[in-house]
Design a protein around this motif. Structure first.
Motif, PDB file in Angstrom:
ATOM      1  N   GLY A 147      51.825  44.121  53.231  1.00 29.43           N
ATOM      2  CA  GLY A 147      51.311  43.701  51.854  1.00 29.43           C
ATOM      3  C   GLY A 147      49.618  43.084  52.137  1.00 29.43           C
ATOM      4  N   GLU A 148      49.032  42.624  51.305  1.00 28.05           N
ATOM      5  CA  GLU A 148      47.672  41.652  51.375  1.00 28.05           C
ATOM      6  C   GLU A 148      48.065  40.188  52.429  1.00 28.05           C
ATOM      7  OE1 GLU A 148      47.683  40.387  47.424  1.00 28.05           O
ATOM      8  OE2 GLU A 148      45.274  38.847  47.782  1.00 28.05           O
ATOM      9  N   GLY A 149      46.606  40.362  53.081  1.00 30.35           N
ATOM     10  CA  GLY A 149      45.873  39.784  54.488  1.00 30.35           C
ATOM     11  C   GLY A 149      46.216  40.024  55.611  1.00 30.35           C
ATOM     12  N   ALA A 498      46.302  38.591  34.525  1.00 30.98           N
ATOM     13  CA  ALA A 498      47.649  38.153  35.586  1.00 30.98           C
ATOM     14  C   ALA A 498      47.550  39.955  36.467  1.00 30.98           C
ATOM     15  CB  ALA A 498      48.240  38.282  34.590  1.00 30.98           C
ATOM     16  N   ASP A 499      48.079  39.507  37.663  1.00 25.93           N
ATOM     17  CA  ASP A 499      48.159  40.498  38.619  1.00 25.93           C
ATOM     18  C   ASP A 499      48.575  42.071  38.039  1.00 25.93           C
ATOM     19  OD1 ASP A 499      46.484  40.468  41.102  1.00 25.93           O
ATOM     20  OD2 ASP A 499      47.179  38.458  40.918  1.00 25.93           O
ATOM     21  N   GLY A 500      48.627  42.382  39.022  1.00 24.88           N
ATOM     22  CA  GLY A 500      49.601  44.265  39.480  1.00 24.88           C
ATOM     23  C   GLY A 500      49.239  44.138  40.903  1.00 24.88           C
ATOM     24  N   THR A 722      34.316  39.048  41.328  1.00 26.20           N
ATOM     25  CA  THR A 722      34.803  38.618  42.102  1.00 26.20           C
ATOM     26  C   THR A 722      36.462  38.534  42.381  1.00 26.20           C
ATOM     27  OG1 THR A 722      35.139  36.088  42.198  1.00 26.20           O
ATOM     28  CG2 THR A 722      32.650  37.819  42.782  1.00 26.20           C
ATOM     29  N   ASP A 723      36.153  39.389  43.866  1.00 29.36           N
ATOM     30  CA  ASP A 723      37.753  38.424  44.076  1.00 29.36           C
ATOM     31  C   ASP A 723      38.125  37.212  43.979  1.00 29.36           C
ATOM     32  OD1 ASP A 723      40.832  38.978  44.598  1.00 29.36           O
ATOM     33  OD2 ASP A 723      39.817  40.330  46.277  1.00 29.36           O
ATOM     34  N   TRP A 724      39.263  37.263  44.327  1.00 27.72           N
ATOM     35  CA  TRP A 724      39.649  35.174  44.217  1.00 27.72           C
ATOM     36  C   TRP A 724      39.643  34.658  45.497  1.00 27.72           C
ATOM     37  CZ3 TRP A 724      40.453  37.224  40.024  1.00 27.72           C
ATOM     38  CH2 TRP A 724      40.959  36.347  39.332  1.00 27.72           C
TER      39      TRP A 724
HETATM   40  C1  BGC Z   1      43.651  39.633  45.949  1.00 26.53           C
HETATM   41  C2  BGC Z   1      43.608  40.209  44.634  1.00 26.53           C
HETATM   42  C3  BGC Z   1      44.436  39.628  43.534  1.00 26.53           C
HETATM   43  C4  BGC Z   1      43.794  37.797  43.661  1.00 26.53           C
HETATM   44  C5  BGC Z   1      44.537  37.417  42.268  1.00 26.53           C
HETATM   45  C6  BGC Z   1      43.598  38.043  45.238  1.00 26.53           C
HETATM   46  O1  BGC Z   1      43.735  37.558  46.764  1.00 26.53           O
HETATM   47  O2  BGC Z   1      43.317  40.590  47.011  1.00 26.53           O
HETATM   48  O3  BGC Z   1      43.749  41.592  44.227  1.00 26.53           O
HETATM   49  O4  BGC Z   1      44.024  40.031  42.534  1.00 26.53           O
HETATM   50  O5  BGC Z   1      44.371  37.776  45.026  1.00 26.53           O
HETATM   51  O6  BGC Z   1      45.981  36.943  42.810  1.00 26.53           O
END
Ligand code: BGC
Length: 799
Positions: A147-149, A498-500, A722-724
């Motif tokens: 996942g992310e990060g 909102a995300d996906g 931008t991204d967050w």
């Molecule tokens: C992610 C994005 C996401 C955003 C908002 C960021 O950390 O990289 O993909 O849309 O957070 O949750």
């Protein structure tokens, strides 16, 4: 639990569509099974099935059917409950130790455990449990999550199989007459030690109905018809010419030779190639005719089961002066469900210009003189002979230079011409000219705003005052658990996001009062919560419990759909559009205007922790699927997509501070191309820039990227956000590059800085005062936000 009617309909659709996203890699004809019976179920994903990866893409669905439940729902009797219970104990213990280790690491580095643990993959533990399930049928579900990060690692228990997994899978393959290895994974694992297993299915991660979908497949109630959109190879066979996961500089030295383009160019056969996938049945595919615009193809089901087949057209370019991939995907199509004996004829249009190469010397896309052979799957269908080199699009080199020259293959691998050779008139290929002058208009209400209000419109609503909750999840006030929204300035319309991408990520439970909506239950992804210490968890519980005063508990239940890679594996863009339609329907219900998806970064390396969200190693697949999903969402009045992360965001390690060094050519042919296809074909309402730098400058701060390429070359009209960006996370892992800054982003023509904070807002005002940012520029940025907010809000209101 009684589901609402829309939930039932969405779940049923997802269950059916998801089957098409699975890829059968090996078969011995023993599946599908005639009927449900006794089944021995093993593996990390049997009970702890993964529905999708972690991070902002984690969808809070109301329920989830794991494999164990799915098989039982279908009438199977599981003969390995003792194994599953024992495995649970092993996995729980391993998890406890893993979380402890992350917390200790975080303490030592003086960082939050949530940051240290974000996306970190817990390697599968080793153990010894008896494989004594009764019956002659067994399924082993191997799961991986990322996942992310954080990025994945080429270690046992992540990309590599553990010794336990290899031993157990091989032994089960010998022991049971009917054995299937099922891969509940978001990306490749190295299958070399188990490649001879009789039946292997990539189930992938299919959202809410994952377990039921597998049961349907095992029983032949649906059939696997997916194909790989990324090469599955032994770990050491993947390209290692460019760097990956470096803290400061990531050099994309492999240039355009990404994925199958690389394997082809060095003549290496991977375990399972891009585009590969079996079905229960067999097909015969033949070209019935071809000209310079299309190929006529007939597909016949010659096997014993119903099935769908994908047809792929590639163009093999001439060797010429520029090193080129051996073939490039140019078109694909999928048949309907064909019964045994049934045939379907498809016409596949193609455009030779898709095989053009970017010549940095000329700053243009060119078709070099020579033979272009169109391949139907891997067989030549027609050759187009171009007597002289043609410029098809004159551009400018804009995006900076890396500190290396791209790798090139030692030898070219020319393909023989097809039996039919058509000579093209160079003049018949139209060229395109680009004007780099585009002056955006300004809305009358914007001119009237004070500097302060004007700046606010271009910075997210910053309600929470920053912090980790804002980074993922909970920065919106109008929809509980939505990732963010634009500022409420005077009576002007605003946008909730909102995300996906694996569904709509908002809070399932919330309350409402005069102050607004309040999420009940922390909206941080579950994968983050476990890293919080006891006191922080308690605080979360208190903050997010239902408020006193008997407030009614309200719900917004969303459907988890298959992950991006799985959707693309269907090779069925109509299917992707239908999934977008499901998300669009839920956005309409809950008042979300922009979905922060689809995500279409290229699978440059299988290690990227967010690859599961992305579609493919191929830009055409990426662009086409992002466009299809966008069409599905944007059919719904008032709903738009946000394509992300633009661009060259192909690793998670130090994602806010890593500098992707990429040549202009590789950018234009590989990393930007999917975005271009999607924008031209589906006009997404918004686009999100990436965290990383590109050739030394943050993507969000590059005017050449955000204006010259996006708006002038591609005619893009939507929001560029931008991204967050969290300013208090200077550069995630302590690298040398800073984060993007709000005033620089505004000066580069970025419409919106997200999620925004008071400091970001003040920085913009200061820059205006100092003269480094003009009011006119800010008016243009704000006008873009306002126009989209008005368009979507009005469309929703008309419903
Ligand atoms: C992610 C994005 C996401 C955003 C908002 C960021 O950390 O990289 O993909 O849309 O957070 O949750």
């Amino acid at each position: 639990m009684e589901l609402y009617q829309y939930e039932k309909e969405h779940a049923a659709a997802v269950r059916e569509l998801a089957a098409e996203c699975t890829v059968l890699l090996k078969k011995d004809g023993r599946f599908p099974l005639a009927s449900p019976g006794r089944i021995a179920l093993y593996g990390s994903g049997a009970r702890r099935t993964v529905k999708g990866g972690t991070g902002s893409g984690e969808v809070n669905s109301r329920y989830f059917v794991n494999v164990e439940q799915g098989l039982e729902n279908a009438g199977f009797t599981i003969t390995t409950k003792a194994w599953l219970d024992a495995y649970d104990r092993k996995a729980d213990e391993a998890r406890r130790l893993f979380v402890k280790e992350i917390r200790a690491r975080a303490r030592a580095k003086h960082v939050l455990a949530v940051m240290e643990g974000m996306g970190a993959v817990m390697p599968e533990p080793e153990y010894e449990l008896p494989l004594d399930g009764a019956g002659d049928t067994a399924v082993y579900v191997l799961a991986r999550i990322s996942g992310e990060g954080a990025d994945r690692r080429p270690v046992k228990g992540d990309v590599l199989l553990t010794d336990t997994e290899v031993r157990d899978i091989l032994s089960l393959n010998r022991k049971y007459a009917n054995f299937m290895l099922v891969l509940n994974v978001g990306g490749p694992v190295d299958l070399s030690p188990v490649k001879d297993v009789k039946n292997i299915l990539i189930l992938s991660q299919l959202g809410v109905e994952t377990g039921n979908t597998l049961a349907d497949l095992l029983l032949g109630r649906s059939c696997p018809s997916g194909k790989l959109t990324t090469t599955w190879a032994a770990w050491e066979d993947y390209p290692s010419v460019g760097s990956f996961g470096e803290i400061n500089e990531t050099r994309y030295k492999e240039g355009v030779f990404v994925g199958y383009r690389w394997f082809d160019s060095i003549g290496r056969q991977p375990l399972f190639s891009f585009g590969f996938g079996l079905g229960y049945t067999e097909f015969e595919t033949s070209a019935d005719g071809a000209d310079e615009k299309s190929v006529l193809v007939t597909v016949r089901n010659t096997g014993r089961y119903p099935g769908k087949e994908t047809v792929q057209l590639y163009i093999a370019p001439p060797c010429g002066g520029l090193p080129k991939p051996r073939r490039m995907l140019t078109t694909f199509a999928k048949t309907g469900l064909l019964q045994p004996g049934e045939a379907e004829t498809l016409r596949l249009p193609y455009d030779l210009k898709d095989a053009a190469s970017y010549d940095e010397g000329l700053a243009a896309f060119i078709l070099e003189a020579g033979d272009y052979t169109v391949l139907l799957n891997d067989r030549p269908a027609v050759t187009l002979r171009l007597p002289e080199t043609v410029v098809v699009r004159q551009l400018k080199n804009l995006l900076g230079k890396p500190d290396f020259t791209d790798w090139k293959p030692e030898a070219a691998h020319p393909l023989p011409a097809a039996a039919t050779v058509l000579t093209l008139e160079p003049d018949s290929i139209p060229d395109e000219t680009v004007s780099y002058v585009c002056v955006p208009s300004v809305e009358p209400e914007i001119v009237e705003l004070s500097d302060k209000d004007l700046a606010k419109l271009t910075i997210g609503a910053f309600h929470s005052g920053g912090g980790i909750a804002g980074m993922i999840g909970n920065e919106a006030v109008s929809v509980a658990g939505a990732a963010g929204e634009t500022a409420h300035v005077r009576q002007l319309p605003y946008l909730v996001m909102a995300d996906g991408p694996a569904g709509l990520r908002i809070s399932p439970d919330y309350t409402k009062d005069e102050k607004g909506v309040h999420a009940v239950g922390a909206t941080l992804p579950d994968s983050f919560l476990e890293f919080l210490g006891g006191p922080a968890r308690l605080l979360m519980k208190l903050v997010f419990r239902p408020k006193k005063g008997g407030k009614e508990l309200l719900h917004q239940y969303c459907t988890a759909i298959p992950i991006g890679t799985a959707v693309a594996q269907s090779w069925n863009t109509a299917l992707a559009e239908r999934l977008g339609d499901i998300v669009g329907d839920e956005m309409e219900r809950f008042g979300v205007r922009l979905w922060l998806a689809p995500a279409l970064n290229i699978h440059r390396s299988i290690l990227c922790g967010r690859n599961f969200e992305y579609f493919s190693e191929d830009p055409l697949i990426s662009g086409k699927f992002a466009a299809a999903i966008t069409r599905g969402v944007q059919k719904h009045p008032g709903c738009g997509t946000t394509v992300k992360h633009f661009a060259a965001n192909n690793q998670e390690y130090n994602r806010t501070g890593s500098n992707s060094q990429v040549s202009e050519r590789a950018l234009r042919e590989i990393y930007l191309r999917g975005f271009e296809i999607c924008i031209r074909e589906s006009s997404p309402c918004a686009l999100m820039t990436s965290y990383n730098l590109l050739n030394g400058v943050h993507t969000a701060e590059r005017r050449d990227l955000c204006v010259d390429v996006l708006r002038c070359e591609w005619g893009y009209r939507g929001i560029v956000m931008t991204d967050w960006v969290m300013q208090q996370v200077p550069s995630e892992k302590g690298g040398i590059h800073r984060n993007s800054l709000s005033d620089q982003v505004a000066a580069a023509g970025g419409s919106l800085f997200m999620p925004g904070s008071g400091d970001d807002w003040k920085r913009v005002l200061k820059a205006m005062k100092a003269g480094s940012l003009t009011r006119r520029q800010l008016e243009e940025n704000a006008s873009c936000v306002l126009r989209m907010a008005r368009e979507l809000t009005d469309a929703a209101a008309r419903q």
